[in-house]
Design an enzyme around this catalytic site. Structure first.
Site, short mmCIF file in Angstrom:
data_model
loop_
_atom_site.label_atom_id
_atom_site.label_comp_id
_atom_site.label_asym_id
_atom_site.label_seq_id
_atom_site.Cartn_x
_atom_site.Cartn_y
_atom_site.Cartn_z
N ASP A 17 46.95 -62.05 -55.85
CA ASP A 17 46.28 -62.04 -54.64
C ASP A 17 46.24 -60.34 -54.22
O ASP A 17 45.20 -59.96 -54.08
CB ASP A 17 47.11 -62.76 -53.47
CG ASP A 17 47.16 -63.97 -53.37
OD1 ASP A 17 46.93 -64.68 -54.53
OD2 ASP A 17 47.10 -64.94 -52.33
N ARG A 96 61.45 -59.14 -45.86
CA ARG A 96 60.15 -58.54 -45.46
C ARG A 96 60.34 -57.19 -44.57
O ARG A 96 59.63 -56.42 -44.61
CB ARG A 96 59.64 -59.58 -44.91
CG ARG A 96 58.88 -60.66 -45.75
CD ARG A 96 57.90 -60.14 -46.78
NE ARG A 96 57.17 -61.01 -47.55
CZ ARG A 96 57.57 -61.22 -48.87
NH1 ARG A 96 58.38 -60.43 -49.48
NH2 ARG A 96 56.83 -62.05 -49.54
N ASP A 125 55.04 -65.01 -43.45
CA ASP A 125 54.92 -63.67 -43.92
C ASP A 125 54.00 -63.06 -42.96
O ASP A 125 54.24 -61.74 -42.79
CB ASP A 125 54.55 -63.67 -45.30
CG ASP A 125 55.77 -63.65 -46.28
OD1 ASP A 125 56.98 -63.52 -45.62
OD2 ASP A 125 55.56 -63.91 -47.42
N SER A 181 52.90 -68.51 -57.16
CA SER A 181 53.18 -67.15 -57.17
C SER A 181 54.78 -67.10 -56.91
O SER A 181 55.50 -68.06 -56.29
CB SER A 181 52.61 -66.76 -55.65
OG SER A 181 52.95 -67.17 -54.49
#
Length: 248
Positions: A17, A96, A125, A181
């Site tokens: 991505d 994150r 996310d 992923s």
């Protein structure tokens, strides 16, 4: 639009991505500065940096955030026995905001008007990245390709991304047969996409990285004992005032 405003800092992982997004952003007229956080994951950072450079990134920054992750996020979470709804481990969720700190620091340094991420519009996310960026640097603008019709109508699925990568000579670590992923850091790893989107699907053979496949694990139990000692840390005010040019 000023030259500085055309600079975008991309949260870059080197996967399918974000590699495609890096090239796509350049095609939209952006100068891309790629940011890759070293959170203790098993990764060839020099190779990832070289790859992003070959894909046209104006600058590639790999920052070691391992200590920051443990001191400011993992340790407080462990101390508080922090588990979402009594079952959801926060491995990705803790990392994150740590990554966001680094991204915003870099955006301020290079004078970027935008921050981009590769999160989709259906998960957590997007919230973690975008609210974190807005909190630390309210004037920054977010580029979220997976919520932009110009992007997701062109790439309705991963097959289209594979074709785009092939057309633009973008090397990717996944294949159509193994399209999941992986998100990893020193305390966590998770897998998603592809056949894993079906909750009834068992993890495929060979997918495990931090642990042994349960089918191959020994049937003799092992015990792990964790001992905590008194540790103190300073709570940091991470907010950025761009007018004063400060950093978190």
């Amino acid at each position: 639009m000023t030259e500085e405003a055309k600079i975008v800092v991309l949260a870059y992982s080197g996967g399918l991505d974000t590699s495609c997004i890096l090239v796509w952003l350049r095609q939209q007229g952006f100068q891309v500065v790629a940011y890759l956080a070293n959170l203790g994951q098993d990764e060839d950072f020099e190779d990832a940096k070289l790859k992003a450079t070959k894909l046209g990134a104006k600058e590639v920054v790999v920052e070691d955030q391992q200590l920051e992750l443990v001191q400011d996020f993992v340790w407080p979470a462990v101390s508080a026995d922090l588990i979402y709804e009594d079952r959801y481990q926060l491995g990705t969720a803790l990392a994150r905001p740590c990554i966001v700190r680094g991204i915003v620091r870099l955006a301020v340094r290079v004078g970027a008007g935008y921050i981009a991420h590769g999160a989709t519009g259906k998960g957590n996310d997007q919230i973690r990245f975008e609210l974190g960026c807005h909190a630390l640097c309210p004037g920054i603008k977010i580029v979220a390709p997976w919520k932009d019709p110009a992007f997701y109508e062109r790439f309705p699925g991963r097959q289209e991304l594979f074709e785009y990568a092939h057309t633009h000579d973008i090397p990717v670590p996944v294949t159509p047969k193994a399209p999941w992923s992986i998100d990893a850091n020193m305390v966590h790893i998770s897998y998603e996409s592809g056949i894993l989107e079906n909750p009834s699907t068992h993890p495929p053979e060979g997918i495990f990285q931090l642990t042994t496949d349960p089918e191959e694990a020994p049937d003799t139990p092992q015990y792990l004992t964790l001992t905590f000692k008194a540790v103190s840390w300073d709570l940091r005010d991470a907010r950025i005032d761009t007018a004063e040019g400060s950093t978190p």
